[in-house]
Scaffold this motif. Structure first.
Motif, PDB file in Angstrom:
ATOM      1  N   PRO A 146     -48.405  -8.728  -2.914  1.00  0.00           N
ATOM      2  CA  PRO A 146     -49.288  -8.856  -1.697  1.00  0.00           C
ATOM      3  C   PRO A 146     -48.893  -8.174  -0.385  1.00  0.00           C
ATOM      4  O   PRO A 146     -49.541  -7.728   0.546  1.00  0.00           O
ATOM      5  CB  PRO A 146     -49.035 -10.268  -1.292  1.00  0.00           C
ATOM      6  CG  PRO A 146     -47.778 -10.881  -2.049  1.00  0.00           C
ATOM      7  CD  PRO A 146     -47.534  -9.739  -3.268  1.00  0.00           C
ATOM      8  N   ASN A 147     -47.563  -7.373  -0.515  1.00  0.00           N
ATOM      9  CA  ASN A 147     -47.200  -6.547   0.472  1.00  0.00           C
ATOM     10  C   ASN A 147     -47.700  -5.130   0.449  1.00  0.00           C
ATOM     11  O   ASN A 147     -47.786  -4.400   1.411  1.00  0.00           O
ATOM     12  CB  ASN A 147     -45.674  -6.402   0.473  1.00  0.00           C
ATOM     13  CG  ASN A 147     -45.131  -7.699   0.938  1.00  0.00           C
ATOM     14  OD1 ASN A 147     -45.541  -8.407   1.766  1.00  0.00           O
ATOM     15  ND2 ASN A 147     -43.930  -7.888   0.229  1.00  0.00           N
ATOM     16  N   GLN A 148     -48.277  -4.773  -0.784  1.00  0.00           N
ATOM     17  CA  GLN A 148     -48.871  -3.507  -0.913  1.00  0.00           C
ATOM     18  C   GLN A 148     -50.195  -3.478  -1.582  1.00  0.00           C
ATOM     19  O   GLN A 148     -50.962  -2.309  -1.492  1.00  0.00           O
ATOM     20  CB  GLN A 148     -47.864  -2.804  -2.000  1.00  0.00           C
ATOM     21  CG  GLN A 148     -46.647  -2.235  -1.453  1.00  0.00           C
ATOM     22  CD  GLN A 148     -45.770  -1.554  -2.262  1.00  0.00           C
ATOM     23  OE1 GLN A 148     -46.000  -1.575  -3.535  1.00  0.00           O
ATOM     24  NE2 GLN A 148     -44.903  -0.901  -1.779  1.00  0.00           N
ATOM     25  N   HIS A 149     -50.849  -4.594  -2.332  1.00  0.00           N
ATOM     26  CA  HIS A 149     -52.020  -4.711  -2.833  1.00  0.00           C
ATOM     27  C   HIS A 149     -52.743  -5.780  -2.222  1.00  0.00           C
ATOM     28  O   HIS A 149     -52.229  -6.815  -1.803  1.00  0.00           O
ATOM     29  CB  HIS A 149     -51.830  -5.037  -4.396  1.00  0.00           C
ATOM     30  CG  HIS A 149     -50.750  -4.199  -5.112  1.00  0.00           C
ATOM     31  ND1 HIS A 149     -49.622  -4.552  -5.815  1.00  0.00           N
ATOM     32  CD2 HIS A 149     -50.667  -2.649  -5.179  1.00  0.00           C
ATOM     33  CE1 HIS A 149     -49.047  -3.585  -6.138  1.00  0.00           C
ATOM     34  NE2 HIS A 149     -49.672  -2.450  -6.018  1.00  0.00           N
ATOM     35  N   GLN A 150     -53.959  -5.514  -2.216  1.00  0.00           N
ATOM     36  CA  GLN A 150     -55.020  -6.638  -1.887  1.00  0.00           C
ATOM     37  C   GLN A 150     -55.883  -7.030  -3.032  1.00  0.00           C
ATOM     38  O   GLN A 150     -56.791  -6.177  -3.262  1.00  0.00           O
ATOM     39  CB  GLN A 150     -55.768  -6.186  -0.478  1.00  0.00           C
ATOM     40  CG  GLN A 150     -56.818  -6.988  -0.268  1.00  0.00           C
ATOM     41  CD  GLN A 150     -57.445  -6.545   1.238  1.00  0.00           C
ATOM     42  OE1 GLN A 150     -57.399  -5.469   1.505  1.00  0.00           O
ATOM     43  NE2 GLN A 150     -58.344  -7.427   1.632  1.00  0.00           N
ATOM     44  N   MET A 152     -58.819  -7.941  -4.692  1.00  0.00           N
ATOM     45  CA  MET A 152     -60.334  -8.105  -4.473  1.00  0.00           C
ATOM     46  C   MET A 152     -61.180  -9.130  -5.409  1.00  0.00           C
ATOM     47  O   MET A 152     -62.183  -9.815  -4.940  1.00  0.00           O
ATOM     48  CB  MET A 152     -61.135  -6.863  -4.352  1.00  0.00           C
ATOM     49  CG  MET A 152     -60.361  -5.763  -3.291  1.00  0.00           C
ATOM     50  SD  MET A 152     -60.307  -6.442  -1.717  1.00  0.00           S
ATOM     51  CE  MET A 152     -62.042  -6.412  -1.273  1.00  0.00           C
ATOM     52  N   GLY A 172     -53.919   2.555  -2.595  1.00  0.00           N
ATOM     53  CA  GLY A 172     -53.166   2.207  -1.530  1.00  0.00           C
ATOM     54  C   GLY A 172     -52.024   3.243  -1.089  1.00  0.00           C
ATOM     55  O   GLY A 172     -51.824   4.240  -2.058  1.00  0.00           O
ATOM     56  N   ARG A 181     -52.014   1.852   4.053  1.00  0.00           N
ATOM     57  CA  ARG A 181     -53.393   1.161   3.478  1.00  0.00           C
ATOM     58  C   ARG A 181     -53.141   0.321   2.211  1.00  0.00           C
ATOM     59  O   ARG A 181     -52.598   1.034   1.301  1.00  0.00           O
ATOM     60  CB  ARG A 181     -54.533   2.005   3.419  1.00  0.00           C
ATOM     61  CG  ARG A 181     -55.848   1.466   3.004  1.00  0.00           C
ATOM     62  CD  ARG A 181     -56.879   2.441   2.809  1.00  0.00           C
ATOM     63  NE  ARG A 181     -56.894   3.337   1.598  1.00  0.00           N
ATOM     64  CZ  ARG A 181     -57.719   4.064   1.129  1.00  0.00           C
ATOM     65  NH1 ARG A 181     -58.404   4.343   2.288  1.00  0.00           N
ATOM     66  NH2 ARG A 181     -57.370   4.765   0.136  1.00  0.00           N
ATOM     67  N   ALA A 182     -53.333  -0.922   2.239  1.00  0.00           N
ATOM     68  CA  ALA A 182     -53.098  -1.701   1.237  1.00  0.00           C
ATOM     69  C   ALA A 182     -53.979  -1.129  -0.028  1.00  0.00           C
ATOM     70  O   ALA A 182     -55.267  -0.833   0.094  1.00  0.00           O
ATOM     71  CB  ALA A 182     -53.311  -3.016   1.204  1.00  0.00           C
ATOM     72  N   MET A 184     -56.630  -1.864  -2.999  1.00  0.00           N
ATOM     73  CA  MET A 184     -57.400  -2.649  -3.082  1.00  0.00           C
ATOM     74  C   MET A 184     -57.602  -2.892  -4.657  1.00  0.00           C
ATOM     75  O   MET A 184     -58.093  -1.901  -5.453  1.00  0.00           O
ATOM     76  CB  MET A 184     -59.162  -2.546  -2.563  1.00  0.00           C
ATOM     77  CG  MET A 184     -58.961  -2.539  -1.166  1.00  0.00           C
ATOM     78  SD  MET A 184     -60.413  -2.333  -0.379  1.00  0.00           S
ATOM     79  CE  MET A 184     -60.216  -2.314   1.369  1.00  0.00           C
TER      80      MET A 184
END
Length: 192
Positions: A146-150, A152, A172, A181-182, A184
């Motif tokens: 969650p610190n680098q990826h979002q 979706m 990202g 930018r994370a 997605m």
């Protein structure tokens, strides 16, 4: 009277000498010696207090200097952050354009130069990013961070562990050790 241009130790000695000169010589009168001792003790306390204040001021100055140096280093290291965020959309569009070229057009002699130019531009952009400490975040096949990826969306899958990234929707990016930018992504989940 204390001369402000003299060091504090010298000023204290001058004040002590003024006190001894002003006091009448009573032939070693005890009250005169007591007054002189009290004055000397008061001057020593004042001197110690002044030394402490100087030490505190020097420490504060050093702390301010360190903080400003750290802020200057951070400003230099992360100065390109705003520009980098803006240019990422250009990099995304260029990557989409290169991916959208069908294989049949890649081998077509009339478009081969255009395709080669687009790919070279994409490589050059990534090289410029790398030279400024801007790096792509790895995502595919990794567990969701969650610190680098979002995340979706979730995709049912028996092939990988739940929570594993199975598709990258948008890349990202990091600038040095900060998230720019994370990524997605789509993550795997157990099928229903």
């Amino acid at each position: 009277m204390i001369d402000n241009d003299k060091p504090q130790d010298q000023a204290a000695e001058d004040q002590l000498q003024d006190v001894t000169e002003e006091s009448p010589d009573n032939g070693g009168d005890e009250s005169s010696e007591d007054a002189l001792g009290e004055t000397l003790a008061a001057l020593q306390r004042d001197l110690e207090a002044a030394k402490q204040e100087i030490l505190y001021a020097q420490a504060e100055t050093q702390n301010v200097r360190r903080r400003l140096e750290r802020e200057k280093d951070e400003a230099r290291a992360y100065a390109a952050t705003g520009f980098a965020r803006d240019i990422l959309s250009v990099a995304d569009n260029l990557a989409r354009a290169v991916q959208a070229i069908p294989e049949s057009l890649r081998t077509d002699d009339s478009l081969k130069g255009l395709v080669t130019g687009l790919e070279a531009t994409q490589r050059e952009l990534e090289k410029v990013f790398a030279s400024h400490g801007i790096t792509r975040i790895a995502a595919m096949g990794l567990p969701l961070d969650p610190n680098q990826h979002q995340a979706m969306l979730e995709v049912p899958s028996n092939e990988v562990e739940p929570g594993t990234i199975v598709q990258e929707l948008q890349s990202g990016w990091m600038i040095k050790d900060r998230l720019l930018r994370a990524a997605m992504v789509a993550v795997a989940k157990k099928p229903d």
